[in-house]
Motif scaffolding. Structure first.
Motif, short mmCIF file in Angstrom:
data_model
loop_
_atom_site.label_atom_id
_atom_site.label_comp_id
_atom_site.label_asym_id
_atom_site.label_seq_id
_atom_site.Cartn_x
_atom_site.Cartn_y
_atom_site.Cartn_z
N PRO A 38 65.39 55.22 37.72
CA PRO A 38 64.39 54.47 36.96
C PRO A 38 65.06 53.54 35.95
N ASP A 40 63.63 52.62 33.23
CA ASP A 40 63.23 53.16 31.93
C ASP A 40 63.25 54.68 32.00
N GLU A 43 60.14 56.88 32.58
CA GLU A 43 59.61 57.17 33.92
C GLU A 43 60.13 58.51 34.43
N LEU A 44 61.39 58.81 34.13
CA LEU A 44 61.97 60.09 34.54
C LEU A 44 61.34 61.22 33.75
N GLY A 46 58.54 61.37 32.45
CA GLY A 46 57.13 61.59 32.79
C GLY A 46 56.96 62.58 33.92
N ALA A 47 58.02 62.79 34.70
CA ALA A 47 57.95 63.70 35.85
C ALA A 47 58.57 65.06 35.57
#
Length: 397
Positions: A38, A40, A43-44, A46-47
């Motif tokens: 990613p 940003d 984004e990582l 967020g998972a």
């Protein structure tokens, strides 16, 4: 709890990593089977659960340039996170990777045992960085710097030093480093069966002396859960290392490790004296022969006059033999100090030295092992606290 997050399309490496974690590391692995990182980090995160993440592994087939960019951002946003890059990099690229925030570099061909050691080291680094980010109280303790000295050669000083390091590795895994300051003819590398890529020469360069992350990149990992910093491969390089650089090196390592074990050259060279000034503990090794006992007495007398004796002293009688013509009492009366640990002459120790596997690394049954364990125990916080209380009571009385 997902302490480890792996990004890679390589399923074989994923299996090896999971086996390494299942072999004794708490926590679990969460894998993203992709080679695309990613742009940003949000984004990582967020998972995954960011609060549980300790080690991020950028696995095989992840583009190196993308990995370095992500590591650079993470080094600012989440500096305590340990980021491992799995790639075959040339030595010239390693420093760039470390500067980008990569904490360690792993070979894609690493086996399960090697992966486990590196993950343990990464977790230790994570914990250390968390402590570093906490507000420090004045007078925060540094690690113990344990110097192993002898005015005479041939008394088994390096064997003592390597066994101390290996023994302490069982007390504090991945929190021990042994430094070989016999810069011309050091034997720590052979004593631990290592072929180091980097040596003390690299560790005293300006980049390493100014950045502990760079310094750590020059350490060699040993299977006994310790680090080693070996002597230069070319004795000529010893002339380029100054006592001031050695002092700075030991000061840095004491800030990063719980134990710093220092093997020194015989006698009292300038480098050895610089090391002695940084030592919290000095282990004085003598053999059971007149020249080495007299040499130790003379050496201690000189250091007393120079006021260079550390507060905590440990006198070790190595290769003790009742048939040598000397007794322990003879040694003590000559040296002018009690013998703290006596290690009998041992074929097992000699054999282990030739193999490059210290006796404390294996389950060897031998009288010498008992003495070595007693010596290691003297650096255990519990033993030290008890010894200090006894000393205090004697002073009060």
């Amino acid at each position: 709890m997902s302490r480890f997050v792996l990004i890679t399309p390589n399923t074989d490496f994923d299996q090896r990593l999971r086996q390494a974690v299942a072999g004794g590391l708490p926590g679990s692995v969460q894998t993203f089977f992709t080679s695309v990182l990613p742009a940003d980090p949000a984004e990582l995160f967020g998972a995954i659960n960011q609060e549980q993440l300790e080690v991020l592994i950028l696995g095989p087939d992840v583009p190196v340039e993308d990995g370095l960019r992500l590591a650079t951002v993470l080094d600012v946003q989440l500096p305590e996170l340990s980021v491992i890059l799995v790639s075959e990099l040339d030595s010239g690229f390693v420093l760039q990777a470390m500067r980008s925030g990569i904490r360690d570099i792993m070979s894609p061909a690493a086996d399960v045992a090697q992966i486990r050691v590196m993950l343990e080291r990464a977790c230790q680094s994570f914990a250390s960085r968390q402590r570093t980010m906490e507000p420090k109280q004045s007078g925060s303790p540094k690690g113990l710097v344990i110097g192993v000295f002898s005015p005479k050669g041939g008394v088994g000083k390096t064997t003592i030093a390597t066994n101390i390091a290996v023994g302490l590795g069982k007390i504090a895994p991945m929190s021990v480093v042994i430094v070989d300051l016999d810069l011309q003819f050091g034997d720590v590398a052979s004593g631990l069966y290592l072929n180091p890529e980097h040596t003390v020469t690299d560790a005293v360069t300006p980049s390493a002396s100014q950045d502990s992350l760079v310094l750590k990149a020059f350490l060699t990992v040993h299977p006994a859960s310790i680090y080693a910093l070996c002597a230069p491969k070319n004795p000529v390089e010893a002339d380029e290392i100054s006592p001031e650089q050695v002092g700075r090196l030991l000061e840095q390592l004491a800030q990063e490790f719980q134990y710093v074990v220092v093997d020194t050259a015989p006698g009292l060279p300038e480098i050895g004296l610089a090391a002695l000034e940084q030592c919290s503990d000095a282990v004085w090794v003598t053999g059971m022969d007149v020249p080495s006992v007299r040499g130790l007495r003379s050496g201690l007398d000189i250091l007393r006059k120079l006021n260079l004796l550390p507060e905590t002293r440990h006198v070790v009688l190595n290769m003790a033999d009742s048939k040598s013509g000397l007794s322990v009492q003879d040694v003590e009366s000559t040296v002018g100090a009690p013998v703290d640990v006596s290690i009998p002459r041992s074929k097992a120790v000699a054999f282990s030295t030739n193999r490059g596997i210290p006796v404390l690394q294996e389950a060897v049954k031998d009288p010498a092992v008992k003495g070595l364990k007693q010596l290691v125990e003297r650096f255990n916080p519990t033993w030290r606290a008890t010894a200090q209380r006894k000393l205090h009571r004697r002073v009060v009385v």
